[in-house]
Design a protein around this motif. Structure first.
Motif, PDB file in Angstrom:
ATOM      1  N   GLY A 194       0.831  -1.195   0.000  1.00  0.00           N
ATOM      2  CA  GLY A 194       0.000   0.000   0.000  1.00  0.00           C
ATOM      3  C   GLY A 194       0.865   1.243   0.000  1.00  0.00           C
ATOM      4  O   GLY A 194       1.809   1.371  -0.786  1.00  0.00           O
TER       5      GLY A 194
ATOM      6  N   ASP B 107      -2.237   6.914   0.252  1.00  0.00           N
ATOM      7  CA  ASP B 107      -2.743   5.774  -0.512  1.00  0.00           C
ATOM      8  C   ASP B 107      -2.937   6.098  -1.985  1.00  0.00           C
ATOM      9  O   ASP B 107      -2.987   5.194  -2.823  1.00  0.00           O
ATOM     10  CB  ASP B 107      -4.080   5.302   0.083  1.00  0.00           C
ATOM     11  CG  ASP B 107      -3.890   4.490   1.350  1.00  0.00           C
ATOM     12  OD1 ASP B 107      -2.721   4.281   1.733  1.00  0.00           O
ATOM     13  OD2 ASP B 107      -4.891   4.063   1.964  1.00  0.00           O
TER      14      ASP B 107
ATOM     15  N   ARG C 103      -2.535  -4.812   1.445  1.00  0.00           N
ATOM     16  CA  ARG C 103      -2.948  -3.436   1.683  1.00  0.00           C
ATOM     17  C   ARG C 103      -3.942  -3.315   2.833  1.00  0.00           C
ATOM     18  O   ARG C 103      -3.938  -2.333   3.565  1.00  0.00           O
ATOM     19  CB  ARG C 103      -3.552  -2.870   0.389  1.00  0.00           C
ATOM     20  CG  ARG C 103      -3.756  -1.374   0.415  1.00  0.00           C
ATOM     21  CD  ARG C 103      -4.148  -0.846  -0.953  1.00  0.00           C
ATOM     22  NE  ARG C 103      -4.184   0.606  -0.973  1.00  0.00           N
ATOM     23  CZ  ARG C 103      -3.713   1.331  -1.951  1.00  0.00           C
ATOM     24  NH1 ARG C 103      -3.141   0.740  -2.987  1.00  0.00           N
ATOM     25  NH2 ARG C 103      -3.795   2.644  -1.923  1.00  0.00           N
TER      26      ARG C 103
ATOM     27  N   ALA D 285      -4.414   2.653   6.617  1.00  0.00           N
ATOM     28  CA  ALA D 285      -4.618   3.483   5.420  1.00  0.00           C
ATOM     29  C   ALA D 285      -4.135   4.903   5.715  1.00  0.00           C
ATOM     30  O   ALA D 285      -4.232   5.389   6.846  1.00  0.00           O
ATOM     31  CB  ALA D 285      -6.093   3.493   5.041  1.00  0.00           C
TER      32      ALA D 285
END
Length: 227
Positions: free
Chosen positions: A71, A114, A214, A219
């Motif tokens: 990610g 991201d 990911r 995130a």
């Protein structure tokens, strides 16, 4: 031009240009040797300068080799290995850090969000979600370069034991230049790039980085930027 120079044995004729031509040849040979030596010194100096500049560039940021992209994060499973490459050891020495050994944990860093955009100190980001299994973890933020002079010391990170969590156990940290409710992580400076570091302690994924995906890492979402 001819000169006649008397001596004890008679009159001997010799050319006046002969001594001059010998002097010219001597000067040329000396200049040629000096030029070669000067070029050698110049090449050595240029090579040393380029070598120092490239080494400074390679060790001034993050680790140059051995990263595994997950990610927005890059895992560095060999950063603390005994057989780490010379550049990795140089980065550790320059930072003055003792990296996590292979059996101790795993370091992940993020310099982009991201969406692949570089992290900017003028922007606001949400960092949250899940983390890989680990006994403990920390998320810290650091900018590249010195801190703004005169700025008061602020929080530089959160640990897994102090971060506020939602009822489902997930967390949300807001990286922003202005005060935010909840888990606020201040930007390290007014402007410039930012780098995040996620350290996992006593984690099984240290030996199997390829198992990360990911969804298993936090995130990093950009919420907005100062105009």
């Amino acid at each position: 031009m001819k000169l006649t120079i008397p001596d004890a044995f008679g009159r001997v004729s010799m050319s006046a240009g002969a001594p001059r031509s010998r002097a010219v040849r001597f000067v040329r040979r000396l200049w040629r040797k000096t030029s070669i030596a000067g070029l050698a010194v110049y090449a050595l100096a240029l090579g040393a300068l380029l070598g120092l500049a490239s080494a400074d560039w390679a060790t001034s940021g993050g680790y140059p080799f051995g990263g595994v992209q997950v990610g927005a994060w890059t895992a560095w499973p060999r950063a603390g290995a005994a057989n780490a490459d010379p550049y990795t050891r140089a980065v550790n020495a320059r930072r003055g850090e003792i990296p996590l050994a292979v059996g101790e944990g795993l370091l992940l860093t993020a310099a982009v969000d991201d969406a692949g955009q570089a992290l900017d100190a003028t922007c606001t980001y949400r960092i949250g979600g899940a983390t890989p299994p680990a006994r403990a973890w920390t998320i810290t933020v650091a900018g590249r370069g010195p801190r703004d002079p005169g700025r008061a010391p602020l929080r530089e990170g959160f640990t897994s034991t102090e971060v506020l969590r939602a009822p489902d156990g997930w967390f949300s940290i807001v990286l922003a230049p202005d005060v935010q409710p909840g888990n606020w992580l201040p930007s390290p400076r007014a402007t410039g790039p930012v780098r995040l570091a996620l350290r996992l302690y006593d984690t099984p994924v240290a030996a199997s980085v390829g198992s990360l995906d990911r969804s298993s890492v936090p995130a990093v979402t950009r919420l907005g930027c100062a105009s």
